[in-house]
Structure formats: structure tokens, C-alpha cells
Design a protein around this motif. Structure first.
Motif, PDB file in Angstrom:
ATOM      1  N   ASP A 163      -2.908  -9.108 -20.609  1.00 19.81           N
ATOM      2  CA  ASP A 163      -3.242 -10.421 -20.069  1.00 19.81           C
ATOM      3  C   ASP A 163      -3.145 -10.523 -18.552  1.00 19.81           C
ATOM      4  O   ASP A 163      -3.274 -11.621 -18.011  1.00 19.81           O
ATOM      5  CB  ASP A 163      -2.355 -11.495 -20.722  1.00 19.81           C
ATOM      6  CG  ASP A 163      -2.599 -11.585 -22.223  1.00 19.81           C
ATOM      7  OD1 ASP A 163      -3.770 -11.466 -22.630  1.00 19.81           O
ATOM      8  OD2 ASP A 163      -1.629 -11.756 -22.988  1.00 19.81           O
TER       9      ASP A 163
ATOM     10  N   ASP B  69      -3.056 -17.074 -31.137  1.00 20.89           N
ATOM     11  CA  ASP B  69      -3.763 -16.988 -29.856  1.00 20.89           C
ATOM     12  C   ASP B  69      -5.233 -16.689 -30.179  1.00 20.89           C
ATOM     13  O   ASP B  69      -5.600 -15.556 -30.490  1.00 20.89           O
ATOM     14  CB  ASP B  69      -3.138 -15.883 -29.014  1.00 20.89           C
ATOM     15  CG  ASP B  69      -3.791 -15.700 -27.655  1.00 20.89           C
ATOM     16  OD1 ASP B  69      -4.908 -16.211 -27.436  1.00 20.89           O
ATOM     17  OD2 ASP B  69      -3.188 -15.007 -26.812  1.00 20.89           O
TER      18      ASP B  69
ATOM     19  N   ARG C  58      -7.304 -14.040 -28.050  1.00 16.25           N
ATOM     20  CA  ARG C  58      -6.849 -12.683 -28.337  1.00 16.25           C
ATOM     21  C   ARG C  58      -7.272 -12.245 -29.730  1.00 16.25           C
ATOM     22  O   ARG C  58      -7.562 -11.061 -29.950  1.00 16.25           O
ATOM     23  CB  ARG C  58      -5.324 -12.601 -28.180  1.00 16.25           C
ATOM     24  CG  ARG C  58      -4.732 -11.233 -28.420  1.00 16.25           C
ATOM     25  CD  ARG C  58      -5.344 -10.148 -27.548  1.00 16.25           C
ATOM     26  NE  ARG C  58      -5.082 -10.328 -26.135  1.00 16.25           N
ATOM     27  CZ  ARG C  58      -5.976 -10.080 -25.182  1.00 16.25           C
ATOM     28  NH1 ARG C  58      -7.205  -9.676 -25.493  1.00 16.25           N
ATOM     29  NH2 ARG C  58      -5.679 -10.253 -23.909  1.00 16.25           N
TER      30      ARG C  58
ATOM     31  N   ARG D 220      -4.642 -13.793 -17.505  1.00 18.52           N
ATOM     32  CA  ARG D 220      -5.054 -14.672 -18.596  1.00 18.52           C
ATOM     33  C   ARG D 220      -3.888 -15.608 -18.892  1.00 18.52           C
ATOM     34  O   ARG D 220      -2.926 -15.249 -19.561  1.00 18.52           O
ATOM     35  CB  ARG D 220      -5.424 -13.868 -19.848  1.00 18.52           C
ATOM     36  CG  ARG D 220      -6.108 -14.723 -20.929  1.00 18.52           C
ATOM     37  CD  ARG D 220      -6.590 -13.876 -22.097  1.00 18.52           C
ATOM     38  NE  ARG D 220      -5.503 -13.492 -22.969  1.00 18.52           N
ATOM     39  CZ  ARG D 220      -5.174 -14.162 -24.079  1.00 18.52           C
ATOM     40  NH1 ARG D 220      -5.831 -15.260 -24.438  1.00 18.52           N
ATOM     41  NH2 ARG D 220      -4.173 -13.739 -24.830  1.00 18.52           N
TER      42      ARG D 220
ATOM     43  N   TYR E  86      -5.045 -20.883 -22.453  1.00 16.67           N
ATOM     44  CA  TYR E  86      -5.045 -20.491 -23.855  1.00 16.67           C
ATOM     45  C   TYR E  86      -5.603 -21.564 -24.781  1.00 16.67           C
ATOM     46  O   TYR E  86      -5.548 -22.765 -24.487  1.00 16.67           O
ATOM     47  CB  TYR E  86      -3.610 -20.179 -24.315  1.00 16.67           C
ATOM     48  CG  TYR E  86      -2.990 -18.982 -23.655  1.00 16.67           C
ATOM     49  CD1 TYR E  86      -3.058 -17.714 -24.236  1.00 16.67           C
ATOM     50  CD2 TYR E  86      -2.312 -19.112 -22.436  1.00 16.67           C
ATOM     51  CE1 TYR E  86      -2.465 -16.612 -23.618  1.00 16.67           C
ATOM     52  CE2 TYR E  86      -1.722 -18.008 -21.823  1.00 16.67           C
ATOM     53  CZ  TYR E  86      -1.801 -16.763 -22.419  1.00 16.67           C
ATOM     54  OH  TYR E  86      -1.217 -15.674 -21.806  1.00 16.67           O
TER      55      TYR E  86
ATOM     56  N   LEU F  26      -4.290 -22.139 -28.573  1.00 17.83           N
ATOM     57  CA  LEU F  26      -3.328 -21.748 -29.606  1.00 17.83           C
ATOM     58  C   LEU F  26      -3.546 -22.667 -30.799  1.00 17.83           C
ATOM     59  O   LEU F  26      -3.327 -23.878 -30.703  1.00 17.83           O
ATOM     60  CB  LEU F  26      -1.890 -21.867 -29.091  1.00 17.83           C
ATOM     61  CG  LEU F  26      -1.561 -21.110 -27.792  1.00 17.83           C
ATOM     62  CD1 LEU F  26      -0.091 -21.293 -27.443  1.00 17.83           C
ATOM     63  CD2 LEU F  26      -1.912 -19.632 -27.894  1.00 17.83           C
TER      64      LEU F  26
END
Length: 325
Positions: free
Chosen positions: A222, A254, A257, A284, A287, A289
Motif C-alpha cells: 500500500d 478491504d 485489495r 494507498r 479505502y 471497507l
């Protein structure tokens, strides 16, 4: 080929309806507008957008700052700092903030068109979060069109613990670890709060999606220069350990990801200095989530590095397409 309700295009051969959701730290809505944010907002065809660092009180917002979207806004009480918002194509079914009030606006609303409404939270606020109540760091909305609760967070940047502070290597004056302790207190309180508000959403039959600038790079994938940043705020072991504890296959995933496993990036923040952006030496830290069921519906995730050759901010929008039908 199937399009989303707002005109976004799904991959060829798809037989699904799509919800396009973005998060963006604009680093000042007025500055972002000068760089082309209005054009990005109109052309990206998102259904939901979480914004951080609005950096403007209501009476200082540009006319029509949020385009053709309904806006739920928490400016906080620090002029020129922080401020979060969630933009939606339909009026939200409910809005919650830590301060207990929010500003709502219709599409193309100007500063004088925003109205203050009660926005009481449904779960108790952790004690560690109470110093942040008036800072405009968190807002949560229930979407009207799908059973999803969207939360927008601007997490404090923090700093280094006192024992790691070296004046010759710091851009800011040493503070004895004050900013570090402040961030760690926020993380402790927010971790408990996040469990409660996620469970409250699920109890109401809603998926939960937390978006925003987390100011933490979770893994070596990240950030570009992870070895050189092992003692840098935003990549400290204790920050990364906290991030580990928020994620699991049963709680939060995540999303970016999960779509881009075992790859470096895609980064979402680059310093304005030097060649960081041109060389993609980024972090990174922005996000999505999501609860596992919602995370599994992600069909595409990308970072809008620039718009028409211009950076909208030191951050770039992170856009995810979710299957909804």
C-alpha cells in the motif's frame, strides 16, 4: 451491455445492475473545483460519493458545490479544516453524525439553500472520540434505493511517538508525541465505535460500507517505498496492527485489495513535491471497507489518477462498481 441508474457502464456481457460508489479527499472543495472537480462529478456518473476535507463552512461553499446530487454535510466547527459529506442521487433515508446535526441540500443547492437537521447517532460514542465531536470527521447515511449504510470518515493524520522524532528529518516541529497520542486515542475509540455501528446496520437489514481517508497504509503493497517508511507516521506497526483488527472475512473487507490482490497499489495519494506523482511513488490510504456480502459484489475498482490531465487533489478518487441486481 447494461448501464447503472446514472449512466455508468458495466463490463460487456454483464447482466447486472450496478451501483457506482466513490470516495475522494478533495483537500478543499474550492481548490478542487478550480482543478475541475465539477467536470469530474458530472462525467463520472457515480451513485454515491463520500468526500473528505471539504474545508469550508456552509456560508463559504461555492455555488452548486455538489452538482446534481443530494448532499448530507458535516462541516465541523474548525474553519478551513476537515469537513465530510456524502452525495447521493436520491435523498438519504437517514443521516447520523457525532455532533447530532447535519446540513442537507437538494441538487444544485447553494450555500443559502442548506438546511440544518437533527442527525443523532444510534449508538453510544466511545469516550476517546468525544474530543473529536465538533471536528467534522464522520457522517453516516442510509441509502434510500438499496439497503446499505454508507459512512464517511476523515481519520486524523497523527504524527510520530516522541522517541522516533528527529528534528532534522521532520517538516513540522517536534511535539513530544502529542499528535501520535491523539491519533492512537482516536483509533482506540473508533475501533469500538465501528463494531457497534456496523452491527446496528446489519441488525436493520443493511450492509455497511465505510469509506474515506484513513491516513494509514495497511501493508507493504500500500505504499511505494515501504522499507524507507517503517518509522513514518501512517505506516507505524501499531497503526497497521489496528487496521488488521478491523478486517476479517466475517466483519469488514478491504474491497479494493480484494479486487487487486497481491499487487502494489493502486495508490490514491501522492505528495505535491518532486516527481512523486509522475513516478507513482504513492500511498494507498483511501479505502472502501465493506461487510463481506457487499464486498463480494464489487466487480471493478479503480483510482482516477487525474481528470483531463489535471490532479483534482493530492488524493485521487477511488471508484468501485458494486453489483446490485
Amino acid at each position: 451491455m447494461v448501464t447503472s441508474p446514472t449512466g455508468g457502464v458495466c463490463p460487456p456481457g454483464s447482466l447486472i445492475v450496478m451501483l457506482r460508489i466513490a470516495t475522494a479527499n478533495v483537500n478543499g472543495i474550492r481548490a478542487a473545483q478550480r482543478r475541475g472537480f465539477d467536470d469530474w462529478l458530472t462525467g463520472r456518473h457515480c451513485d454515491v460519493i463520500a468526500l473528505q476535507e471539504i474545508r469550508a463552512q456552509a456560508n463559504k461553499l461555492p455555488e452548486g458545490a455538489f452538482g446534481g446530487y443530494h448532499v448530507a454535510l458535516e462541516t465541523g466547527g474548525l474553519p478551513g479544516r476537515n469537513g465530510v459529506a456524502v452525495l447521493t442521487t436520491r435523498p438519504p433515508a437517514a443521516v447520523r453524525t457525532w455532533s447530532g446535526t447535519a446540513l442537507l441540500g437538494e441538487p444544485h443547492a447553494g450555500p443559502g439553500d442548506l438546511r440544518e437537521v437533527p442527525a443523532a447517532d444510534r449508538v453510544a460514542l466511545a469516550r476517546d472520540l468525544r474530543p473529536f465531536i465538533a471536528e467534522g470527521r464522520y457522517i453516516e447515511v442510509d441509502l434510500a434505493e438499496v439497503p446499505v449504510t454508507v459512512a464517511c470518515l476523515y481519520l486524523p493524520k497523527g504524527g510520530l511517538p516522541a522517541e522516533l522524532q528527529r528534528p532534522e528529518r521532520m517538516r513540522e516541529a517536534p511535539d513530544g508525541g502529542r499528535r501520535y497520542r491523539r491519533k492512537m486515542g482516536f483509533l482506540a475509540g473508533f475501533g469500538r465505535y465501528l463494531v457497534r455501528t456496523r452491527r446496528a446496520a446489519l441488525a436493520e437489514g443493511r450492509e455497511f460500507l465505510l469509506m474515506g481517508d484513513m491516513n494509514i497504509a495497511h501493508t507493504p503493497h500500500d505504499l511505494a517505498n515501504w522499507r524507507g517508511n517503517r518509522n513514518h507516521d501512517g505506516f507505524l506497526p501499531e497503526e497497521r496492527d489496528w487496521f488488521d483488527r478491523q478486517l476479517s472475512p466475517r466483519t469488514l473487507v478491504d474491497v479494493v485489495r480484494s479486487v487487486h490482490p497481491d499487487t502494489d497499489g493502486p495508490y490514491s495519494w501522492w505528495s505535491w513535491a518532486g516527481q512523486s506523482f509522475a513516478k507513482d511513488v504513492g500511498w494507498r490510504i483511501d479505502y472502501h471497507l465493506a461487510t463481506p456480502r457487499l464486498a463480494r459484489r464489487a466487480i471493478r475498482a479503480e483510482v482516477d489518477r487525474e481528470h483531463r490531465g489535471v490532479r483534482l487533489s493530492d488524493h485521487s478518487p477511488v471508484v468501485v462498481d458494486y453489483e446490485t441486481g
